[in-house]
Design a protein around this motif. Sequence first.
Motif, PDB file in Angstrom:
ATOM      1  N   LEU A 137       0.737  -1.019   0.046  1.00  0.00           N
ATOM      2  CA  LEU A 137      -0.191   0.037  -0.083  1.00  0.00           C
ATOM      3  C   LEU A 137       0.959   1.123  -0.095  1.00  0.00           C
ATOM      4  N   THR A 138       2.184   1.224   0.577  1.00  0.00           N
ATOM      5  CA  THR A 138       2.846   2.372   0.686  1.00  0.00           C
ATOM      6  C   THR A 138       3.944   2.717  -0.532  1.00  0.00           C
ATOM      7  N   ALA A 141       1.472   0.245  -4.639  1.00  0.00           N
ATOM      8  CA  ALA A 141       0.161   0.585  -5.193  1.00  0.00           C
ATOM      9  C   ALA A 141       0.024   1.843  -5.601  1.00  0.00           C
ATOM     10  N   SER A 146      -4.386   2.645  -3.240  1.00  0.00           N
ATOM     11  CA  SER A 146      -3.892   2.378  -1.878  1.00  0.00           C
ATOM     12  C   SER A 146      -5.122   3.026  -0.873  1.00  0.00           C
ATOM     13  N   ARG A 147      -5.558   4.013  -1.223  1.00  0.00           N
ATOM     14  CA  ARG A 147      -6.521   4.292  -0.048  1.00  0.00           C
ATOM     15  C   ARG A 147      -7.843   3.516  -0.067  1.00  0.00           C
ATOM     16  N   PHE A 149      -7.850   0.088  -0.616  1.00  0.00           N
ATOM     17  CA  PHE A 149      -7.483  -0.852  -0.085  1.00  0.00           C
ATOM     18  C   PHE A 149      -7.369  -0.732   1.514  1.00  0.00           C
ATOM     19  N   ALA A 150      -6.780   0.429   1.434  1.00  0.00           N
ATOM     20  CA  ALA A 150      -6.625   0.755   3.219  1.00  0.00           C
ATOM     21  C   ALA A 150      -7.986   0.761   3.845  1.00  0.00           C
ATOM     22  N   THR A 222      -1.763  -3.850  10.282  1.00  0.00           N
ATOM     23  CA  THR A 222      -1.556  -3.353   8.940  1.00  0.00           C
ATOM     24  C   THR A 222      -1.448  -1.886   9.266  1.00  0.00           C
ATOM     25  N   ARG A 226       1.583   0.651   8.090  1.00  0.00           N
ATOM     26  CA  ARG A 226       1.471   1.491   7.133  1.00  0.00           C
ATOM     27  C   ARG A 226       1.928   2.809   7.184  1.00  0.00           C
TER      28      ARG A 226
END
Length: 352
Positions: A137-138, A141, A146-147, A149-150, A222, A226
């Motif tokens: 994610l960081t 992606a 990323s936003r 999925f997070a 996570t 993250r």
Amino acid sequence: MNDRTAAQRPAGTGTHPGARGGVPAARPAPEAPIPPTSEGEKKAHVRPGDRIFSGLATGSGVLVVVLIAAIGVFLLMQAVPSLALNNANFLTSREWSTGDVSDMRFGILDLLLVTVVASLVALAIAMPIALGIALFLTQYAPRKLSRTFAYVIDLLAAVPSIIFGLWGLFILGPVLTPVGEFLTDKLGWIFLFSQGNVSIELGGTIFTAGIVLAVMILPIITAVSREVFDRTPPAHVEGAIALGATKWEVVKTTVLPFGKAGYVSASMLGLGRALGETIALTIILSSTAQAFGWSLFDGGATFASKIALAAPEFNDPKSAGAYVAAGLVLFVLTFVVNAIARSIVAGHKEYE
């Protein structure tokens, strides 16, 4: 005449700036205000809003500490009378019989082992998955993906524990039955995968409970990891790229070393969450009278599930005090785990 006048003019003075050929006179610089030095003067210059906010913040911190201390004192006061009547070793005994107040025998060894083993299984599963998700994610992606999925992963933390428990018992348990049979057949010589004291078909094993706990603590590990990886100094990343490092080499040489302490601290917080889980494990684990045999396919009870199952029977203070004593051990255990996580972060100023 002009020369005589100029000669009589005092040194250091100049003519009017508007005069032709005149030089402006030097003016002394205004004196800077002297800052207050005494404590009284400093307090006089503090705004009332700052004083109010400081007082509220300090009071809130003190209140939290007082509440934690009050909980510990309450548990201790309720547990001591029952511990005085205990006819077994509280720390090493595997017995648990509190029905007869005149002959109570209770020990926490089995509860401690099941609690720790289930939590460690969850941690062993969740840590690498959370690390991979946080790095993806960081570092890999796209920002929009990323936003999204997070946000989805963070939603797992909002699922009630009872939902996880029902899912683990009725959905995950039957799915894991072939996996458990395979592990006991092929790796049964390893004590962790030996035949347990409950039927694998029932699904109420530590193996199932550990996987469910891993899903429950995954959002915590996570999210913190993250945030830590995202705070890697851009200069470090850009420097590694300038030296010709690949994406994985950038992650390995800059992101992981910077975020290692935060990642470990996040894992410890997840462990504290797993140690105190109650409802999900109460539903999943098959309570058994047999002692824990160090197999992942054993049943049993954790501190929290044991207390939850016996809550309707707390009609006698002495009998209830035995469970309060177990709760005191769980309180100290989770407090120590969280303190370790805090100490890891405190050693790194970049996280403060």
